[in-house]
Design an enzyme around this catalytic site. Sequence first.
Site, PDB file in Angstrom:
ATOM      1  N   CYS A  50       1.042  -1.364  -0.429  1.00 46.89           N
ATOM      2  CA  CYS A  50      -0.234  -0.203  -0.320  1.00 46.89           C
ATOM      3  C   CYS A  50       1.043   1.262  -0.154  1.00 46.89           C
ATOM      4  O   CYS A  50       1.781   1.694  -1.190  1.00 46.89           O
ATOM      5  CB  CYS A  50      -0.710  -0.020   1.206  1.00 46.89           C
ATOM      6  N   HIS A  92      -3.408  -5.284   0.977  1.00 46.75           N
ATOM      7  CA  HIS A  92      -2.422  -6.419   2.292  1.00 46.75           C
ATOM      8  C   HIS A  92      -2.545  -7.068   2.662  1.00 46.75           C
ATOM      9  O   HIS A  92      -3.520  -8.284   3.429  1.00 46.75           O
ATOM     10  CB  HIS A  92      -3.291  -5.036   3.520  1.00 46.75           C
ATOM     11  N   GLU A 121      -0.862  -8.739   4.994  1.00 41.93           N
ATOM     12  CA  GLU A 121      -0.675  -8.673   6.516  1.00 41.93           C
ATOM     13  C   GLU A 121      -1.444  -8.918   7.445  1.00 41.93           C
ATOM     14  O   GLU A 121      -1.534  -8.766   8.251  1.00 41.93           O
ATOM     15  CB  GLU A 121       0.604  -7.840   6.913  1.00 41.93           C
TER      16      GLU A 121
END
Lengths: 231, 81
Positions: free
Chosen positions: A85, A194, A196
């Site tokens: 991002c 994302h 994560e």
Amino acid sequence: MKIGVVTFPGTLDDRDAARAVRLAGGEAVSLWHADTNLHDVDAVVLPGGFSYGDYLRCGAIAAQAPVMQTIIEKANEGLPVLGICNGFQVLVESHLLPGGLIRNEHQHFICRDQKLIVENVDTAWTSEFTLGQEITIPLKNGEGGYIADQETLKRLEGENLITFRYSEVNPNGSMNNIAGLRNARGNVVGLMPHPEHAVEPGFGPDTSIAMRSGVDGLKFFTSVLKSLVEA
Amino acid sequence: MPKIIVEVMPKADLLDPQGKAVGNSLKRAGHSVATVRIGKRIELHYANTPTAAELEAAKQIAADFLSNGVIEDVVSITVEA
């Protein structure tokens, strides 16, 4: 294996990225924007957020930070670097990846579980995926529209540098449905969605099996750990 | 204070969402404005009138840092003594 996670002023997802590293079996090391020393890490994650308040352009000021000068130098020598991002925006502003990211076509900030197609598995961060695999990870951005000139796009397509494409919906008007890129060497990968945020059952995207059970993002981190062991 | 003024505009063929929103608002208010584009004016301030070398440095700063050639153009760099 030690994976550095950089915190710039305004970074938001550094804790989640560090947690993803640990869940994948690595040791997470916090790196500070003003630090020129990478503390012997074996790879680096540039997490999401709004570094320097998105002033000037997203990622532009972070690209000038002391820690980035060392990361750019080491990335050019082969250090695995993942930009997520805002981290992807930092990578394009640092010229480690080509092109640019502009305001979403429809002008809205989007936050959704996004399907992606894995277009390239010959990178430090995607080797555990299979080519053409569909994965689902969260996407949340306001300036995620990928653009590049026609010559660059042709090169990205021709040299197989597009690593992820949006599947079903193009959420932000990105050219050629580009969600993520790699460099020629394959050690640097950047993407808007994302990984994560999809690493632990109970906290990821919904799947057909159960709510919030999606952990497709974990493979980014297990891939890099595996590539480091094999290196 | 002497200054170098750098003006940056989004590339002509790119969507400028801010300009579009402002343009729509003006049209709604009944103005005859066809389109609006919004860029940036950046002032670099100097203690003394900038030298030729400082102007050259400012041009470099404008190209490398104040603008991103993929999405923006530096449309003017002027010195104001």
